[in-house]
Design an enzyme around this catalytic site. Structure first.
Site, PDB file in Angstrom:
ATOM      1  N   LEU A   1       0.800  -1.061  -0.226  1.00 46.94           N
ATOM      2  CA  LEU A   1      -0.076  -0.311   0.215  1.00 46.94           C
ATOM      3  C   LEU A   1       0.751   1.369   0.015  1.00 46.94           C
ATOM      4  O   LEU A   1       1.448   0.827   0.107  1.00 46.94           O
ATOM      5  CB  LEU A   1      -0.760  -0.022   1.246  1.00 46.94           C
ATOM      6  CG  LEU A   1      -2.029  -0.793   1.547  1.00 46.94           C
ATOM      7  CD1 LEU A   1      -2.182  -1.266   2.599  1.00 46.94           C
ATOM      8  CD2 LEU A   1      -3.512  -0.614   0.563  1.00 46.94           C
ATOM      9  N   ASP A   2       0.343   1.879  -0.741  1.00 48.11           N
ATOM     10  CA  ASP A   2       0.900   3.660  -1.241  1.00 48.11           C
ATOM     11  C   ASP A   2       1.431   4.078   0.390  1.00 48.11           C
ATOM     12  O   ASP A   2       0.645   3.663   2.096  1.00 48.11           O
ATOM     13  CB  ASP A   2       0.384   4.765  -1.293  1.00 48.11           C
ATOM     14  CG  ASP A   2       0.174   4.327  -3.262  1.00 48.11           C
ATOM     15  OD1 ASP A   2       1.241   2.913  -4.028  1.00 48.11           O
ATOM     16  OD2 ASP A   2      -0.364   4.912  -3.788  1.00 48.11           O
ATOM     17  N   LYS A   3       2.294   4.685   1.282  1.00 44.82           N
ATOM     18  CA  LYS A   3       2.944   4.819   2.242  1.00 44.82           C
ATOM     19  C   LYS A   3       1.793   6.214   2.833  1.00 44.82           C
ATOM     20  O   LYS A   3       1.403   5.847   4.475  1.00 44.82           O
ATOM     21  CB  LYS A   3       3.863   6.400   1.998  1.00 44.82           C
ATOM     22  CG  LYS A   3       3.969   7.059   3.046  1.00 44.82           C
ATOM     23  CD  LYS A   3       5.381   7.869   3.883  1.00 44.82           C
ATOM     24  CE  LYS A   3       5.480   8.827   4.963  1.00 44.82           C
ATOM     25  NZ  LYS A   3       6.599   9.668   4.822  1.00 44.82           N
TER      26      LYS A   3
END
Length: 338
Positions: A167-169
């Site tokens: 997942l993106d940050k």
């Protein structure tokens, strides 16, 4: 079946061997080495950082400049923190070669993990906003991978500590992680076969009243290496978007439920922006801050798959994190249900 099992075993053994080689290399790199060299007449008046590069050519100049700034380089027994300082013939230069941040990335760092489920084979974690999943430039420590290495010993024997998707940050939500080679390989196969089902909740700009079934190929944006884009020649990408609610008047904001059929980098963010519905606060793809949000309004709310070892159907839900729940309520939307 026998051949399939043999192929799987070979793949797992190769992954383990690759990991062990990488770990051994990093362990060796973590040892501090001290080097000394006398400045020759041919180096008279040379910049200190250039001279140090000659002493340790296997390191980048920027890393060695960092060592100088940190006081790890001495000239004639005196610490020198100015990379541009000129060295003189006959001087003794001493360098403490601390390892690069990258070489130390694969290490255990205890952290509080929000574990939704855990068994002998895998775990499901609720990743908070701001947590980077895997070490990368600018984030060589404090990642989910570092936390997994501290959480259980077997993670040190798995490629990427068992991480099979990301997942993106600044995207919150559910992730599944393998705890054994067999489970990690099984999860990887499920993801490749599109049998790990990921569903998201999001807030976007615009009034979305009808379902969107987006089938648009994606690849790296040629104008920006940090962005992805819908472009011909890209990899196949499909996203279904279902409207849940929208504000009563402009400026329009919509609540949506997104279902991934592929897992491309930034897929939901890119697909919605491509259709004119950029996520709130997603500056990279044209979204602007709203409802108090300063990060992209995206949450991985539901994760479902068949357990690769037991065959059990697994379904997990994660409530909206506080910032997104507050924005959701501020917009006047009912509590979402998947």
């Amino acid at each position: 079946m026998v051949q399939a099992l043999a192929d799987l075993k070979a793949t797992q053994e190769m992954a383990a061997a690759d990991f062990e080689s990488e770990a051994d290399a990093e362990a060796g790199a973590s040892e501090v080495e001290v080097r000394e060299a006398r400045v020759g007449y041919d180096a008279q008046g040379q910049r200190l950082d250039k001279f140090v590069v000659g002493m340790a050519p296997e390191f980048s100049r920027s890393h060695l400049q960092g060592l100088i700034e940190r006081g790890l380089v001495q000239v004639q027994g005196q610490v020198q923190k100015t990379a541009a300082r000129k060295v003189l013939a006959g001087q003794l230069v001493r360098v403490e070669l601390q390892p690069t941040e990258e070489s130390q990335a694969f290490r255990a760092e205890p952290m509080a993990l929000d574990i939704v489920h855990e068994d002998a084979h895998l775990l499901v974690v609720h990743k908070p906003v701001g947590l980077v999943v895997h070490p990368a430039p600018g984030n060589w420590s404090g990642t989910l991978m570092n936390g997994l290495l501290a959480h259980h010993a077997q993670a040190a024997h798995l490629p990427r500590a068992g991480i099979v998707h990301r997942l993106d940050k600044d995207t919150s939500g559910l992730m599944v992680v393998g705890k054994t080679l067999e489970a990690t390989a099984g999860l990887s196969r499920l993801i490749a076969d599109r049998d790990v089902h990921r569903e998201y909740l999001a807030l976007c700009h615009g009034r979305l009243a009808d379902e969107l079934h987006i089938d648009a190929p994606m690849r790296r944006d040629p104008a920006s290496r940090v962005k992805m884009a819908v472009l011909s020649g890209g990899k196949a990408a499909q996203t279904d978007v279902y409207p849940l609610a929208h504000t009563a008047e402009a400026p329009w904001i919509s609540a949506v439920h997104c279902v991934l059929h592929t897992g491309r980098t930034h897929q939901i963010r890119v697909h919605l922006a491509h259709k004119g519905y950029a996520l709130l606060a997603d500056a990279l793809y044209g979204g602007t801050p709203a409802l108090g949000l300063t990060r992209q309004a995206l949450h991985a709310a539901k994760l479902s798959f068949v357990h690769p070892m037991t065959g059990e159907t697994m379904v997990f839900l994660a409530p909206l994190p506080p910032d997104l729940a507050e924005a959701w309520a501020q917009a006047g939307f009912p509590e979402p249900a998947l």
